[in-house]
Design a protein around this motif. Structure first.
Motif, PDB file in Angstrom:
ATOM      1  N   SER A   1      21.650  45.393  42.593  1.00  0.00           N
ATOM      2  CA  SER A   1      22.859  46.143  42.927  1.00  0.00           C
ATOM      3  C   SER A   1      24.006  45.178  43.162  1.00  0.00           C
ATOM      4  O   SER A   1      23.800  44.019  43.547  1.00  0.00           O
ATOM      5  N   LEU A   2      25.220  45.669  42.907  1.00  0.00           N
ATOM      6  CA  LEU A   2      26.442  44.905  43.123  1.00  0.00           C
ATOM      7  C   LEU A   2      27.422  45.768  43.897  1.00  0.00           C
ATOM      8  O   LEU A   2      27.690  46.910  43.508  1.00  0.00           O
ATOM      9  N   ARG A   3      27.934  45.227  44.995  1.00  0.00           N
ATOM     10  CA  ARG A   3      28.974  45.894  45.771  1.00  0.00           C
ATOM     11  C   ARG A   3      30.237  45.061  45.637  1.00  0.00           C
ATOM     12  O   ARG A   3      30.246  43.893  46.015  1.00  0.00           O
ATOM     13  N   SER A   4      31.287  45.654  45.085  1.00  0.00           N
ATOM     14  CA  SER A   4      32.493  44.895  44.771  1.00  0.00           C
ATOM     15  C   SER A   4      33.715  45.534  45.411  1.00  0.00           C
ATOM     16  O   SER A   4      33.941  46.742  45.256  1.00  0.00           O
ATOM     17  N   PHE A   5      34.509  44.721  46.109  1.00  0.00           N
ATOM     18  CA  PHE A   5      35.796  45.196  46.619  1.00  0.00           C
ATOM     19  C   PHE A   5      36.911  44.407  45.950  1.00  0.00           C
ATOM     20  O   PHE A   5      36.859  43.181  45.865  1.00  0.00           O
ATOM     21  N   GLU A   6      37.922  45.129  45.457  1.00  0.00           N
ATOM     22  CA  GLU A   6      39.077  44.497  44.836  1.00  0.00           C
ATOM     23  C   GLU A   6      40.363  45.072  45.416  1.00  0.00           C
ATOM     24  O   GLU A   6      40.518  46.292  45.507  1.00  0.00           O
ATOM     25  N   SER A   7      41.269  44.186  45.771  1.00  0.00           N
ATOM     26  CA  SER A   7      42.541  44.625  46.350  1.00  0.00           C
ATOM     27  C   SER A   7      43.695  44.486  45.377  1.00  0.00           C
ATOM     28  O   SER A   7      44.779  45.033  45.622  1.00  0.00           O
ATOM     29  N   ALA A   8      43.514  43.755  44.250  1.00  0.00           N
ATOM     30  CA  ALA A   8      44.634  43.469  43.363  1.00  0.00           C
ATOM     31  C   ALA A   8      44.437  43.936  41.928  1.00  0.00           C
ATOM     32  O   ALA A   8      45.402  44.333  41.272  1.00  0.00           O
ATOM     33  N   VAL A   9      43.197  43.880  41.406  1.00  0.00           N
ATOM     34  CA  VAL A   9      42.949  44.228  40.008  1.00  0.00           C
ATOM     35  C   VAL A   9      41.650  45.016  39.880  1.00  0.00           C
ATOM     36  O   VAL A   9      40.820  45.019  40.794  1.00  0.00           O
ATOM     37  N   VAL A  10      41.466  45.655  38.742  1.00  0.00           N
ATOM     38  CA  VAL A  10      40.178  46.275  38.411  1.00  0.00           C
ATOM     39  C   VAL A  10      39.153  45.153  38.248  1.00  0.00           C
ATOM     40  O   VAL A  10      39.451  44.116  37.653  1.00  0.00           O
ATOM     41  N   PRO A  11      37.932  45.305  38.771  1.00  0.00           N
ATOM     42  CA  PRO A  11      36.922  44.251  38.621  1.00  0.00           C
ATOM     43  C   PRO A  11      36.642  43.933  37.156  1.00  0.00           C
ATOM     44  O   PRO A  11      36.706  44.808  36.287  1.00  0.00           O
ATOM     45  N   GLY A  12      36.306  42.668  36.887  1.00  0.00           N
ATOM     46  CA  GLY A  12      36.090  42.228  35.515  1.00  0.00           C
ATOM     47  C   GLY A  12      35.046  43.028  34.765  1.00  0.00           C
ATOM     48  O   GLY A  12      35.156  43.232  33.558  1.00  0.00           O
ATOM     49  N   LEU A  13      34.007  43.509  35.459  1.00  0.00           N
ATOM     50  CA  LEU A  13      32.954  44.272  34.796  1.00  0.00           C
ATOM     51  C   LEU A  13      33.443  45.604  34.248  1.00  0.00           C
ATOM     52  O   LEU A  13      32.767  46.214  33.411  1.00  0.00           O
ATOM     53  N   LEU A  14      34.611  46.065  34.703  1.00  0.00           N
ATOM     54  CA  LEU A  14      35.127  47.366  34.271  1.00  0.00           C
ATOM     55  C   LEU A  14      36.486  47.253  33.577  1.00  0.00           C
ATOM     56  O   LEU A  14      37.136  48.260  33.321  1.00  0.00           O
ATOM     57  N   GLN A  15      36.902  46.046  33.258  1.00  0.00           N
ATOM     58  CA  GLN A  15      38.208  45.851  32.624  1.00  0.00           C
ATOM     59  C   GLN A  15      38.148  46.134  31.125  1.00  0.00           C
ATOM     60  O   GLN A  15      37.162  45.813  30.461  1.00  0.00           O
ATOM     61  N   THR A  16      39.226  46.721  30.592  1.00  0.00           N
ATOM     62  CA  THR A  16      39.374  46.832  29.149  1.00  0.00           C
ATOM     63  C   THR A  16      39.831  45.480  28.604  1.00  0.00           C
ATOM     64  O   THR A  16      40.279  44.603  29.356  1.00  0.00           O
ATOM     65  N   GLU A  17      39.759  45.321  27.297  1.00  0.00           N
ATOM     66  CA  GLU A  17      40.144  44.041  26.699  1.00  0.00           C
ATOM     67  C   GLU A  17      41.621  43.734  26.940  1.00  0.00           C
ATOM     68  O   GLU A  17      41.980  42.607  27.318  1.00  0.00           O
ATOM     69  N   SER A  18      42.497  44.721  26.733  1.00  0.00           N
ATOM     70  CA  SER A  18      43.928  44.460  26.888  1.00  0.00           C
ATOM     71  C   SER A  18      44.291  44.186  28.344  1.00  0.00           C
ATOM     72  O   SER A  18      45.140  43.337  28.640  1.00  0.00           O
ATOM     73  N   TYR A  19      43.629  44.883  29.275  1.00  0.00           N
ATOM     74  CA  TYR A  19      43.881  44.657  30.697  1.00  0.00           C
ATOM     75  C   TYR A  19      43.394  43.260  31.098  1.00  0.00           C
ATOM     76  O   TYR A  19      44.102  42.513  31.782  1.00  0.00           O
ATOM     77  N   ALA A  20      42.191  42.903  30.653  1.00  0.00           N
ATOM     78  CA  ALA A  20      41.640  41.587  30.983  1.00  0.00           C
ATOM     79  C   ALA A  20      42.522  40.473  30.431  1.00  0.00           C
ATOM     80  O   ALA A  20      42.763  39.457  31.099  1.00  0.00           O
ATOM     81  N   ARG A  21      43.022  40.641  29.219  1.00  0.00           N
ATOM     82  CA  ARG A  21      43.894  39.628  28.632  1.00  0.00           C
ATOM     83  C   ARG A  21      45.166  39.469  29.462  1.00  0.00           C
ATOM     84  O   ARG A  21      45.619  38.347  29.721  1.00  0.00           O
ATOM     85  N   ALA A  22      45.733  40.601  29.885  1.00  0.00           N
ATOM     86  CA  ALA A  22      46.954  40.541  30.693  1.00  0.00           C
ATOM     87  C   ALA A  22      46.705  39.838  32.025  1.00  0.00           C
ATOM     88  O   ALA A  22      47.536  39.050  32.494  1.00  0.00           O
ATOM     89  N   VAL A  23      45.553  40.104  32.643  1.00  0.00           N
ATOM     90  CA  VAL A  23      45.211  39.447  33.912  1.00  0.00           C
ATOM     91  C   VAL A  23      45.098  37.943  33.712  1.00  0.00           C
ATOM     92  O   VAL A  23      45.633  37.144  34.505  1.00  0.00           O
ATOM     93  N   LEU A  24      44.407  37.530  32.652  1.00  0.00           N
ATOM     94  CA  LEU A  24      44.212  36.098  32.400  1.00  0.00           C
ATOM     95  C   LEU A  24      45.535  35.404  32.071  1.00  0.00           C
ATOM     96  O   LEU A  24      45.793  34.290  32.539  1.00  0.00           O
ATOM     97  N   LEU A  25      46.373  36.052  31.278  1.00  0.00           N
ATOM     98  CA  LEU A  25      47.665  35.465  30.949  1.00  0.00           C
ATOM     99  C   LEU A  25      48.569  35.416  32.180  1.00  0.00           C
ATOM    100  O   LEU A  25      49.291  34.437  32.406  1.00  0.00           O
ATOM    101  N   GLY A  26      48.510  36.478  32.979  1.00  0.00           N
ATOM    102  CA  GLY A  26      49.379  36.557  34.149  1.00  0.00           C
ATOM    103  C   GLY A  26      49.026  35.563  35.229  1.00  0.00           C
ATOM    104  O   GLY A  26      49.882  35.181  36.042  1.00  0.00           O
ATOM    105  N   ALA A  27      47.756  35.119  35.249  1.00  0.00           N
ATOM    106  CA  ALA A  27      47.350  34.157  36.274  1.00  0.00           C
ATOM    107  C   ALA A  27      48.118  32.850  36.148  1.00  0.00           C
ATOM    108  O   ALA A  27      48.390  32.183  37.151  1.00  0.00           O
ATOM    109  N   GLY A  28      48.466  32.482  34.920  1.00  0.00           N
ATOM    110  CA  GLY A  28      49.263  31.283  34.704  1.00  0.00           C
ATOM    111  C   GLY A  28      48.533  29.980  34.941  1.00  0.00           C
ATOM    112  O   GLY A  28      49.157  28.907  34.931  1.00  0.00           O
ATOM    113  N   THR A  29      47.217  30.027  35.153  1.00  0.00           N
ATOM    114  CA  THR A  29      46.457  28.808  35.439  1.00  0.00           C
ATOM    115  C   THR A  29      45.666  28.329  34.234  1.00  0.00           C
ATOM    116  O   THR A  29      45.095  27.243  34.280  1.00  0.00           O
ATOM    117  N   LEU A  30      45.624  29.128  33.166  1.00  0.00           N
ATOM    118  CA  LEU A  30      44.853  28.760  31.981  1.00  0.00           C
ATOM    119  C   LEU A  30      45.783  28.332  30.856  1.00  0.00           C
ATOM    120  O   LEU A  30      46.796  28.987  30.599  1.00  0.00           O
TER     121      LEU A  30
END
Length: 255
Positions: free
Chosen positions: A84-113
């Protein structure tokens, strides 16, 4: 399907049962290595390769070209084997449930990659989601702060698609999502996101994310504190179906 492992078993005379006994795992686990192509824990890879008289990369070549960051690999192995996995997120949808376009936006928006690394990290994140499609998926319970639903990650179309996908995921019996409404004031979730995994032996491990890299938590006192935080955020959240209704309503506003 891991054909290299199957060939090694046939050539050495090992069965799934005898290899499982040699390595120290359940025969069903070896069966998953064969039929689902799952990559074992590092210690099990070493033991199996020694028994089968093969190099590890001959049986599991992906271990030499893994796409996820090195610091994330210990948690990924814990996540992959979790009951089992219990996940709390305050800023984004958890990675296991992200769509491709949403995940890409999160990664680009982080600015660290570096931009060239985004596709590699995106592929690794989406590949992780396969664990929810297994025959024996973990029970995933997610608590989200309502602000996640209203933050315009990737634009309106991306948010509309992401929230509808999130609501649809809740139709699966092993996925439950709860939303902490915006009317809630101070609560434990304000201290940041976290995940708690329980493995088949009922041992727990935690994961904390930050701007640089994640931290795997195994100290019993720290895990007790994380469980107390989980009880707090879960207690402030709406029921599963109230949450699905809210997610669906907010999705319409992004259309």
């Amino acid at each position: 399907m891991n054909d290299a492992l199957r060939a090694a078993l046939n050539e050495t005379g090992y069965t799934t049962e005898s290899l499982a006994e040699r390595v120290g795992v359940d025969p069903k686990t070896v069966g998953r290595w064969l039929s689902e192509g799952r990559i074992p824990h590092a210690r099990h890879r070493v033991a199996a390769a020694e028994a089968l008289r093969r190099d590890i990369v001959d049986i599991w070549p992906d271990t030499s070209r893994r796409r996820e960051p090195v610091w994330f690999r210990p948690w990924q192995e814990i996540e992959r084997d979790a009951l089992s996995l219990r996940s709390f997120e305050s800023a984004v949808v958890p990675g296991l449930l992200q769509t491709e376009s949403y995940a890409r936006a999160v990664l680009l928006g982080a600015g660290t990659l570096p931009r060239g690394d985004v596709d590699r990290h995106l592929a690794a994140r989406l590949a992780r989601q396969s664990l929810l499609k297994r025959d024996d998926p973990p029970q995933l319970t997610v608590v989200l702060d309502e602000t996640v639903l209203h933050r315009p990650v990737g634009g309106r179309q991306t948010m509309h698609e992401q929230l509808l996908t999130l609501a649809e995921a809740c139709d699966q019996p092993h996925v439950r999502v709860h939303v902490v409404p915006a009317t809630v004031g101070e609560y434990a979730g304000l201290n940041g996101p976290f995940v708690i995994a329980t493995n088949p032996d009922h041992r727990m491990a935690g994961y904390l994310d930050n701007q640089l890299q994640g931290q795997v938590v195994s100290d019993l006192d720290d895990l007790a504190a994380m469980m107390a935080a989980w009880e707090n955020v879960r207690g402030e959240a709406l029921s599963h179906w109230q949450s699905v209704d809210l997610i669906t309503k907010v999705a319409r506003t992004w259309n």
